[in-house]
Scaffold this active site. Structure first.
Site, mmCIF file in Angstrom:
data_model
loop_
_atom_site.group_PDB
_atom_site.id
_atom_site.type_symbol
_atom_site.label_atom_id
_atom_site.label_comp_id
_atom_site.label_asym_id
_atom_site.label_seq_id
_atom_site.Cartn_x
_atom_site.Cartn_y
_atom_site.Cartn_z
ATOM 1 N N SER A 151 -20.741 4.771 -36.588
ATOM 2 C CA SER A 151 -20.508 5.389 -35.282
ATOM 3 C C SER A 151 -20.226 4.284 -34.277
ATOM 4 O O SER A 151 -19.383 3.423 -34.532
ATOM 5 C CB SER A 151 -21.701 6.258 -34.879
ATOM 6 O OG SER A 151 -21.420 6.974 -33.692
ATOM 7 N N HIS A 178 -17.597 8.355 -36.553
ATOM 8 C CA HIS A 178 -17.613 9.286 -35.430
ATOM 9 C C HIS A 178 -16.470 8.961 -34.478
ATOM 10 O O HIS A 178 -16.514 7.973 -33.741
ATOM 11 C CB HIS A 178 -18.950 9.207 -34.684
ATOM 12 C CG HIS A 178 -20.116 9.623 -35.507
ATOM 13 N ND1 HIS A 178 -21.413 9.317 -35.169
ATOM 14 C CD2 HIS A 178 -20.188 10.328 -36.669
ATOM 15 C CE1 HIS A 178 -22.248 9.819 -36.074
ATOM 16 N NE2 HIS A 178 -21.511 10.423 -36.998
ATOM 17 N N ASP A 274 -27.869 9.788 -37.844
ATOM 18 C CA ASP A 274 -26.947 10.391 -38.807
ATOM 19 C C ASP A 274 -26.790 9.475 -40.018
ATOM 20 O O ASP A 274 -26.568 8.272 -39.882
ATOM 21 C CB ASP A 274 -25.590 10.622 -38.139
ATOM 22 C CG ASP A 274 -24.655 11.457 -38.997
ATOM 23 O OD1 ASP A 274 -25.150 12.187 -39.868
ATOM 24 O OD2 ASP A 274 -23.431 11.379 -38.774
#
Length: 332
Positions: A151, A178, A274
């Protein structure tokens, strides 16, 4: 049997086949069948107490079939060469390709019991000798897939990680980063240059192929499903526990189910947690989990969660993680 004998286990639901195959193997100098069982459950019990060098595995088994049980056998006996011996494993068949993708070193088409003599017996004996003499699992690529989650700061980490992986490393790679959907196409082009391999944006039914990378689209999770001829992508837009779309967790969780001990997942810089749930599934299935260390991370949230949960088997800078992948070896 001596200490130096090659120790073989036969897994087949046919008593007649087990007896015939055992006779073929026992006729080989320096080889001995130490167990002949009718299913995966009994085989796992043997592996818990015996050292096995070669496993001869039928696919058509009661309860847990051979393909489903193969990753677990490989995880419990990483030193053993697994040869699939099945009537459905003609050269080039879907079953043969799937078995090889799960870690089998060879597949042999099994004839009817009455034909298990002559050329078949010679072929089986040659395959066993070749499996023992070829480099063992520790010297082959340790993984059949590499899945990367990232991310915030992940794009910066990917460049040195991918630069450290030689172009000849053709293990398939999956990536969930992401990013907004509008950026996916441009990012795929950038990745192809960094990774020195073709990059496909994930789509339903897209086959996972060696030498290529698959990038999660910006509006769907990337999941892996087993097929009759390997593995493929399935897109999923179900809300993830992390709240991210795409989320790393669904990718990791599906990789764990399909590839088991033959999976490596890598968690790079990113905010939040995540990937932690998925990494736990990968480790539970015998796979390896690598995480970026704190100092090189822009945000140590995602890799930090994995490290603090005790899931990481390897921790390092992006360059070190790339070098680790390049070696193709499991952590000690």
């Amino acid at each position: 049997m001596t200490h130096h004998d090659v120790r073989v286990m036969v897994i087949d639901d046919s008593v007649v086949t087990r007896v015939i195959v055992a006779r073929i193997i026992d006729a080989m100098a320096g080889h001995a069948v130490v167990a002949a069982v009718g299913g995966i459950g009994a085989a796992l019990a043997v592996l818990a107490r015996e050292r096995i060098d070669v496993i001869l595995l039928d696919l058509n088994l009661p309860g847990i079939d051979g393909l489903s049980g193969l990753p677990t056998l490989a995880a419990l006996a990483p030193q053993a060469a697994i040869l699939v011996l099945s009537a459905t494993c003609d050269d080039g068949s879907a079953a043969a390709l799937h078995a090889r993708s799960l870690g089998a070193v060879a597949t042999i088409a099994k004839p009817a019991s009455s034909a298990m003599v002559g050329r078949f017996a010679e072929r089986l004996q040659t395959a066993v000798v070749d499996a023992v003499q070829s480099p063992g699992p520790a010297a082959r690529d340790a993984w059949d897939v590499i899945a990367i989650g990232a991310s915030t700061g992940g794009i910066h980490a990917l460049a040195p990680l991918l630069a450290a992986i030689p172009a000849e490393c053709d293990v398939p790679m999956l990536l969930t980063q992401h990013l907004p959907a509008s950026f996916t196409g441009y990012f795929a082009g950038q990745l192809a240059r960094l990774a020195r391999r073709p990059v496909d944006v994930g789509a339903d039914s897209l086959r996972i192929r060696r030498g290529r990378m698959v990038l999660a689209p910006g509006d769907a999770h990337l999941r892996v499903v087993a097929t009759t001829d390997g593995a493929a992508i399935r897109l999923d837009r179900t809300p993830a526990a992390s709240g991210c779309l795409p989320s790393v967790d669904p990718m990791f969780e599906s990789v764990a189910r399909v590839y088991g001990a033959r999976a490596l997942v890598v968690v790079l810089s990113g905010m939040g947690r995540d990937g932690c749930r998925g990494a736990a599934q990968v480790k539970a299935h015998g796979g390896a989990v690598a995480a970026q260390e704190r100092q090189s991370s822009v945000v140590w949230g995602m890799p930090g969660a994995v490290v603090e949960a005790g899931l990481a088997t390897t921790i390092g800078t992006p360059e070190q993680l790339g070098a680790f992948i390049a070696k193709g070896r499991r952590p000690a």
